[in-house]
Design a protein around this motif. Sequence first.
Motif, PDB file in Angstrom:
ATOM      1  N   LEU A   4       0.845  -1.182   0.000  1.00 62.36           N
ATOM      2  CA  LEU A   4       0.000   0.000   0.000  1.00 62.36           C
ATOM      3  C   LEU A   4       0.885   1.239   0.000  1.00 62.36           C
ATOM      4  CD1 LEU A   4      -2.496  -1.099   2.815  1.00 62.36           C
ATOM      5  CD2 LEU A   4      -2.822  -1.318   0.345  1.00 62.36           C
ATOM      6  N   VAL A   5       0.578   2.185  -0.866  1.00 62.07           N
ATOM      7  CA  VAL A   5       1.346   3.417  -0.963  1.00 62.07           C
ATOM      8  C   VAL A   5       0.402   4.600  -0.938  1.00 62.07           C
ATOM      9  CG1 VAL A   5       2.983   4.762  -2.306  1.00 62.07           C
ATOM     10  CG2 VAL A   5       3.157   2.270  -2.274  1.00 62.07           C
ATOM     11  N   SER A  17      -8.913  21.934   1.675  1.00 55.38           N
ATOM     12  CA  SER A  17      -9.194  20.556   1.306  1.00 55.38           C
ATOM     13  C   SER A  17      -7.949  19.856   0.797  1.00 55.38           C
ATOM     14  CB  SER A  17     -10.264  20.499   0.209  1.00 55.38           C
ATOM     15  OG  SER A  17     -11.486  21.057   0.634  1.00 55.38           O
ATOM     16  N   LEU A  18      -7.930  18.545   0.962  1.00 53.53           N
ATOM     17  CA  LEU A  18      -6.910  17.675   0.399  1.00 53.53           C
ATOM     18  C   LEU A  18      -7.573  16.374  -0.007  1.00 53.53           C
ATOM     19  CD1 LEU A  18      -3.890  17.968   2.886  1.00 53.53           C
ATOM     20  CD2 LEU A  18      -3.915  18.746   0.506  1.00 53.53           C
ATOM     21  N   ARG A  19      -6.990  15.700  -0.979  1.00 48.39           N
ATOM     22  CA  ARG A  19      -7.440  14.369  -1.333  1.00 48.39           C
ATOM     23  C   ARG A  19      -6.269  13.406  -1.240  1.00 48.39           C
ATOM     24  NH1 ARG A  19     -10.010  11.623  -6.794  1.00 48.39           N
ATOM     25  NH2 ARG A  19      -7.832  11.830  -7.496  1.00 48.39           N
ATOM     26  N   LEU A  20      -6.399  12.415  -0.384  1.00 50.29           N
ATOM     27  CA  LEU A  20      -5.392  11.393  -0.225  1.00 50.29           C
ATOM     28  C   LEU A  20      -5.715  10.200  -1.111  1.00 50.29           C
ATOM     29  CD1 LEU A  20      -4.977  11.339   3.668  1.00 50.29           C
ATOM     30  CD2 LEU A  20      -3.903  12.859   1.986  1.00 50.29           C
ATOM     31  N   SER A  21      -4.674   9.544  -1.588  1.00 45.63           N
ATOM     32  CA  SER A  21      -4.833   8.342  -2.389  1.00 45.63           C
ATOM     33  C   SER A  21      -4.032   7.212  -1.778  1.00 45.63           C
ATOM     34  CB  SER A  21      -4.348   8.575  -3.826  1.00 45.63           C
ATOM     35  OG  SER A  21      -5.095   9.582  -4.464  1.00 45.63           O
ATOM     36  N   CYS A  22      -4.525   5.999  -1.938  1.00 44.56           N
ATOM     37  CA  CYS A  22      -3.823   4.806  -1.502  1.00 44.56           C
ATOM     38  C   CYS A  22      -3.878   3.798  -2.630  1.00 44.56           C
ATOM     39  CB  CYS A  22      -4.456   4.229  -0.236  1.00 44.56           C
ATOM     40  SG  CYS A  22      -3.768   2.635   0.260  1.00 44.56           S
ATOM     41  N   ALA A  23      -2.737   3.492  -3.195  1.00 40.96           N
ATOM     42  CA  ALA A  23      -2.649   2.533  -4.281  1.00 40.96           C
ATOM     43  C   ALA A  23      -2.212   1.180  -3.738  1.00 40.96           C
ATOM     44  CB  ALA A  23      -1.671   3.020  -5.338  1.00 40.96           C
ATOM     45  N   ALA A  24      -2.974   0.149  -4.053  1.00 41.67           N
ATOM     46  CA  ALA A  24      -2.665  -1.208  -3.625  1.00 41.67           C
ATOM     47  C   ALA A  24      -2.065  -1.994  -4.777  1.00 41.67           C
ATOM     48  CB  ALA A  24      -3.918  -1.908  -3.114  1.00 41.67           C
ATOM     49  N   SER A  25      -1.062  -2.784  -4.474  1.00 40.20           N
ATOM     50  CA  SER A  25      -0.453  -3.646  -5.471  1.00 40.20           C
ATOM     51  C   SER A  25      -0.187  -5.012  -4.852  1.00 40.20           C
ATOM     52  CB  SER A  25       0.837  -3.037  -6.013  1.00 40.20           C
ATOM     53  OG  SER A  25       1.791  -2.852  -4.980  1.00 40.20           O
ATOM     54  N   GLY A  26       0.260  -5.943  -5.670  1.00 44.50           N
ATOM     55  CA  GLY A  26       0.423  -7.302  -5.207  1.00 44.50           C
ATOM     56  C   GLY A  26      -0.884  -8.053  -5.371  1.00 44.50           C
ATOM     57  N   TYR A  27      -1.229  -8.853  -4.376  1.00 43.46           N
ATOM     58  CA  TYR A  27      -2.447  -9.642  -4.431  1.00 43.46           C
ATOM     59  C   TYR A  27      -3.630  -8.795  -3.973  1.00 43.46           C
ATOM     60  CZ  TYR A  27      -5.366 -13.841  -4.176  1.00 43.46           C
ATOM     61  OH  TYR A  27      -6.343 -14.784  -4.372  1.00 43.46           O
ATOM     62  N   ALA A  28      -3.886  -7.729  -4.710  1.00 48.66           N
ATOM     63  CA  ALA A  28      -4.915  -6.769  -4.310  1.00 48.66           C
ATOM     64  C   ALA A  28      -6.318  -7.346  -4.389  1.00 48.66           C
ATOM     65  CB  ALA A  28      -4.810  -5.511  -5.176  1.00 48.66           C
ATOM     66  N   TYR A  93      -1.324  10.204   8.058  1.00 48.38           N
ATOM     67  CA  TYR A  93      -2.451   9.395   7.621  1.00 48.38           C
ATOM     68  C   TYR A  93      -1.950   8.116   6.971  1.00 48.38           C
ATOM     69  CZ  TYR A  93      -5.854  13.006   8.654  1.00 48.38           C
ATOM     70  OH  TYR A  93      -6.653  13.914   9.307  1.00 48.38           O
ATOM     71  N   TYR A  94      -2.499   6.999   7.417  1.00 46.18           N
ATOM     72  CA  TYR A  94      -2.076   5.687   6.954  1.00 46.18           C
ATOM     73  C   TYR A  94      -3.206   4.962   6.241  1.00 46.18           C
ATOM     74  CZ  TYR A  94       1.818   6.268  10.222  1.00 46.18           C
ATOM     75  OH  TYR A  94       2.923   6.726  10.896  1.00 46.18           O
ATOM     76  N   CYS A  95      -2.862   4.286   5.192  1.00 44.09           N
ATOM     77  CA  CYS A  95      -3.771   3.396   4.498  1.00 44.09           C
ATOM     78  C   CYS A  95      -3.616   1.997   5.076  1.00 44.09           C
ATOM     79  CB  CYS A  95      -3.441   3.399   3.004  1.00 44.09           C
ATOM     80  SG  CYS A  95      -4.418   2.277   1.998  1.00 44.09           S
ATOM     81  N   ALA A  96      -4.729   1.300   5.241  1.00 44.27           N
ATOM     82  CA  ALA A  96      -4.709  -0.060   5.758  1.00 44.27           C
ATOM     83  C   ALA A  96      -5.661  -0.930   4.948  1.00 44.27           C
ATOM     84  CB  ALA A  96      -5.112  -0.083   7.233  1.00 44.27           C
ATOM     85  N   ALA A  97      -5.397  -2.232   4.930  1.00 49.54           N
ATOM     86  CA  ALA A  97      -6.230  -3.157   4.175  1.00 49.54           C
ATOM     87  C   ALA A  97      -6.257  -4.513   4.850  1.00 49.54           C
ATOM     88  CB  ALA A  97      -5.722  -3.294   2.738  1.00 49.54           C
ATOM     89  N   THR A  98      -7.334  -5.249   4.592  1.00 52.84           N
ATOM     90  CA  THR A  98      -7.462  -6.604   5.111  1.00 52.84           C
ATOM     91  C   THR A  98      -8.301  -7.441   4.164  1.00 52.84           C
ATOM     92  OG1 THR A  98      -8.150  -7.969   6.997  1.00 52.84           O
ATOM     93  CG2 THR A  98      -9.516  -6.058   6.488  1.00 52.84           C
ATOM     94  N   GLY A  99      -8.040  -8.734   4.157  1.00 52.10           N
ATOM     95  CA  GLY A  99      -8.857  -9.664   3.401  1.00 52.10           C
ATOM     96  C   GLY A  99      -9.980 -10.255   4.224  1.00 52.10           C
ATOM     97  N   GLY A 100     -10.144  -9.801   5.441  1.00 52.30           N
ATOM     98  CA  GLY A 100     -11.186 -10.289   6.319  1.00 52.30           C
ATOM     99  C   GLY A 100     -12.573 -10.072   5.757  1.00 52.30           C
ATOM    100  N   SER A 101     -13.544 -10.692   6.395  1.00 57.90           N
ATOM    101  CA  SER A 101     -14.910 -10.688   5.886  1.00 57.90           C
ATOM    102  C   SER A 101     -15.746  -9.493   6.338  1.00 57.90           C
ATOM    103  CB  SER A 101     -15.621 -11.981   6.298  1.00 57.90           C
ATOM    104  OG  SER A 101     -15.655 -12.122   7.700  1.00 57.90           O
TER     105      SER A 101
END
Length: 123
Positions: A4-5, A17-28, A93-101
Motif C-alpha cells: 500500500l502506498v 481541502s486535500l485528497r489522499l490516495s492509496c494505491a494497492a499492489s500485489g495480491y490486491a 495518515y495511513y492506508c490499511a487493508a485486510t482480506g477479512g470478511s
Amino acid sequence: QVQLVESGGGSVQAGGSLRLSCAASGYASSIFCMAWFRQAPGKEREGVAYNSRGGTTRYADSVKGRFTISRDIAKNTMYLQMNTLKPEDTAMYYCAATGGSYCSLLKSHFDYWGQGTQVTVSS
C-alpha cells in the motif's frame, strides 16, 4: 503479498481541502476492506474511515460530514477527500487493508499498512 502506498498529503490552511490516495499492489484482489487511519504526535493511531469492496462506508465521528472515502476497485485505489480541514486533523495518515470478511475502525483488524502521508492543517 499486498503493498500500500499513500500520496496526496501536504500543508493547508484551516478550511481547506486535500485528497489522499492509496494505491494497492500485489495480491490486491484479496482485499475486502480498506481504511484510513491517522496518528498525531504523542497520540494513538485512530481509525478515520473505511470502505468495503461492496461499498459500505463508516466514519469516525470527528470527520463525519467533512471527509469522504471512496474506492476504485478497477484501479485498486482508495481515496479520502478531506474538506473543511481543521488543525486537529493534523496527523500522519495511513492506508490499511485486510482480506477479512468485515470492516472496522480497529487497527488490530488490518493486515497491511502503508508508510503514511503527512497532513498538516494550520490555523
